[in-house]
Scaffold this motif. Structure first.
Motif, PDB file in Angstrom:
ATOM      1  N   ALA A  52      42.418  32.461  32.083  1.00 19.31           N
ATOM      2  CA  ALA A  52      41.888  33.034  33.532  1.00 19.31           C
ATOM      3  C   ALA A  52      40.896  33.950  33.148  1.00 19.31           C
ATOM      4  CB  ALA A  52      42.963  33.934  33.761  1.00 19.31           C
ATOM      5  N   LEU A  53      40.592  34.673  32.348  1.00 16.60           N
ATOM      6  CA  LEU A  53      39.462  35.399  32.126  1.00 16.60           C
ATOM      7  C   LEU A  53      38.175  34.594  32.183  1.00 16.60           C
ATOM      8  CD1 LEU A  53      40.844  38.072  29.351  1.00 16.60           C
ATOM      9  CD2 LEU A  53      40.074  38.523  31.672  1.00 16.60           C
ATOM     10  N   ALA A  54      38.401  33.363  31.237  1.00 19.04           N
ATOM     11  CA  ALA A  54      37.153  32.449  31.345  1.00 19.04           C
ATOM     12  C   ALA A  54      36.541  32.032  32.653  1.00 19.04           C
ATOM     13  CB  ALA A  54      37.592  31.221  30.353  1.00 19.04           C
ATOM     14  N   LEU A  55      37.594  31.819  33.527  1.00 19.05           N
ATOM     15  CA  LEU A  55      37.229  31.303  34.816  1.00 19.05           C
ATOM     16  C   LEU A  55      36.672  32.407  35.660  1.00 19.05           C
ATOM     17  CD1 LEU A  55      40.474  29.414  35.787  1.00 19.05           C
ATOM     18  CD2 LEU A  55      38.260  28.431  35.401  1.00 19.05           C
ATOM     19  N   VAL A  56      37.177  33.711  35.473  1.00 15.90           N
ATOM     20  CA  VAL A  56      36.424  35.022  36.135  1.00 15.90           C
ATOM     21  C   VAL A  56      35.015  34.670  35.459  1.00 15.90           C
ATOM     22  CG1 VAL A  56      36.396  37.267  36.493  1.00 15.90           C
ATOM     23  CG2 VAL A  56      38.590  36.124  36.431  1.00 15.90           C
ATOM     24  N   GLU A  57      34.702  34.841  34.434  1.00 17.86           N
ATOM     25  CA  GLU A  57      33.432  34.942  33.755  1.00 17.86           C
ATOM     26  C   GLU A  57      32.405  33.803  34.258  1.00 17.86           C
ATOM     27  OE1 GLU A  57      30.728  37.074  31.502  1.00 17.86           O
ATOM     28  OE2 GLU A  57      32.890  37.936  31.797  1.00 17.86           O
ATOM     29  N   LYS A  58      33.205  32.761  34.248  1.00 22.17           N
ATOM     30  CA  LYS A  58      32.284  31.502  34.665  1.00 22.17           C
ATOM     31  C   LYS A  58      31.619  31.626  35.869  1.00 22.17           C
ATOM     32  CE  LYS A  58      32.808  26.342  35.801  1.00 22.17           C
ATOM     33  NZ  LYS A  58      33.644  25.400  35.901  1.00 22.17           N
TER      34      LYS A  58
END
Length: 285
Positions: A168-174
């Motif tokens: 989830a954090l990786a998607l936000v950062e993307k």
């Protein structure tokens, strides 16, 4: 009152003459619907759940009117209903199917890839699409998403806090810092187009297995490919269903999904699957 000569041609609604006589310019600017020769669309049949929901709204409206001393009429005083709401067993995708969709290469279609990422993020936090659309980077506090469910804000306002895992954090950062987002987490489109995209995503990623559903209009069982009936709410069910399979504690899962303790709505999401049944039977050994 009652004079057909005062009404627009084709209209015969009781009391219409009073309005038409008092405000004739309205009907000069906007002709009555009865002047149109276009055929109205044929109404679709309504299922019991829809009818019960509409009656519930009408009952609440009359209750409010009585509380405001606007009327003493209570058309629901002796109405007990002729049927009850019926819901089929909730269907949702497994964690393996979720990851299959999340890891599928959609780089050739950036727009579809973005909607896929939004769907996966929704699967990881379990919120309703209305809450998802309102989230911004300010909604993330100390590694968790915080929001107040809009559906129940008027009845029992409370803050739901869902820790964000690595995916989830990786998607936000993307999508962080992309132009045109204005603080939003993702490049959202309309809810309707989002649902259309989800169906296309499922088909493209090969998640097309058959599921058993209850037709809300006919009340009969049907077999449908999951890609044909997938929607944003499936993400919420996926979050709840898979969490419940892991912890089997409705109150703990409900604290993450925004359901209150003992919620009847939450009970519909729980799918007592084969693994849980085996564990229960195993207790008798």
């Amino acid at each position: 009152q009652g004079s057909d000569q005062l009404w627009p041609q084709g209209s015969s609604a009781p009391g219409f003459s009073i309005i038409y006589t008092k405000y004739p310019k309205i009907y000069d600017a906007v002709p009555a619907d009865t002047h149109s020769q276009r055929k109205k669309p044929k109404p679709h049949p309504k299922g019991d759940n829809t009818i019960i929901g509409l009656f519930g709204l009408m009952r609440a409206f009359y209750r409010w009117c009585r509380e405001q001393d606007m009327t003493a009429n209570d058309p629901f005083a002796k109405y007990n209903g002729k049927t009850t709401e019926r819901y089929g067993t909730p269907y949702y995708i497994t964690i393996e199917e979720r990851d299959q969709i999340a890891d599928f290469d959609l780089s050739a279609n950036p727009s579809l890839e973005a909607q896929r990422d939004i769907f996966i993020f929704q699967c990881l936090i379990g919120c309703r699409v209305s809450d998802l659309l309102a989230m911004t980077h300010d909604s993330i506090i100390n590694g968790a998403i915080e929001y107040m469910p809009q559906k129940t804000a008027g009845e029992r306002p409370h803050v739901v806090r869902v820790p964000l895992n690595t995916r989830a954090l990786a998607l936000v950062e993307k999508y962080k810092g992309r132009e045109g987002l204005n603080g939003k987490l993702f490049p959202f489109i309309s809810s309707q187009k989002y649902n259309v995209a989800i169906k296309k995503i499922f088909k493209t990623c090969g998640v097309i297995r058959m599921v058993t559903i209850l037709n809300p209009t006919t009340g009969k069982e049907e077999k449908r490919p999951i890609d044909e009936i997938a929607s944003s709410h499936l993400a919420r069910r996926t979050f709840i269903g898979n969490l419940y399979k892991k912890v089997k504690d409705p109150n703990l899962v409900g604290s993450l999904s925004g359901h209150t303790e003992g919620s009847r709505a939450f009970a519909r999401y729980r799918d007592i699957d084969e693994d849980i049944k085996k564990e229960l039977v195993g207790l008798l050994e």
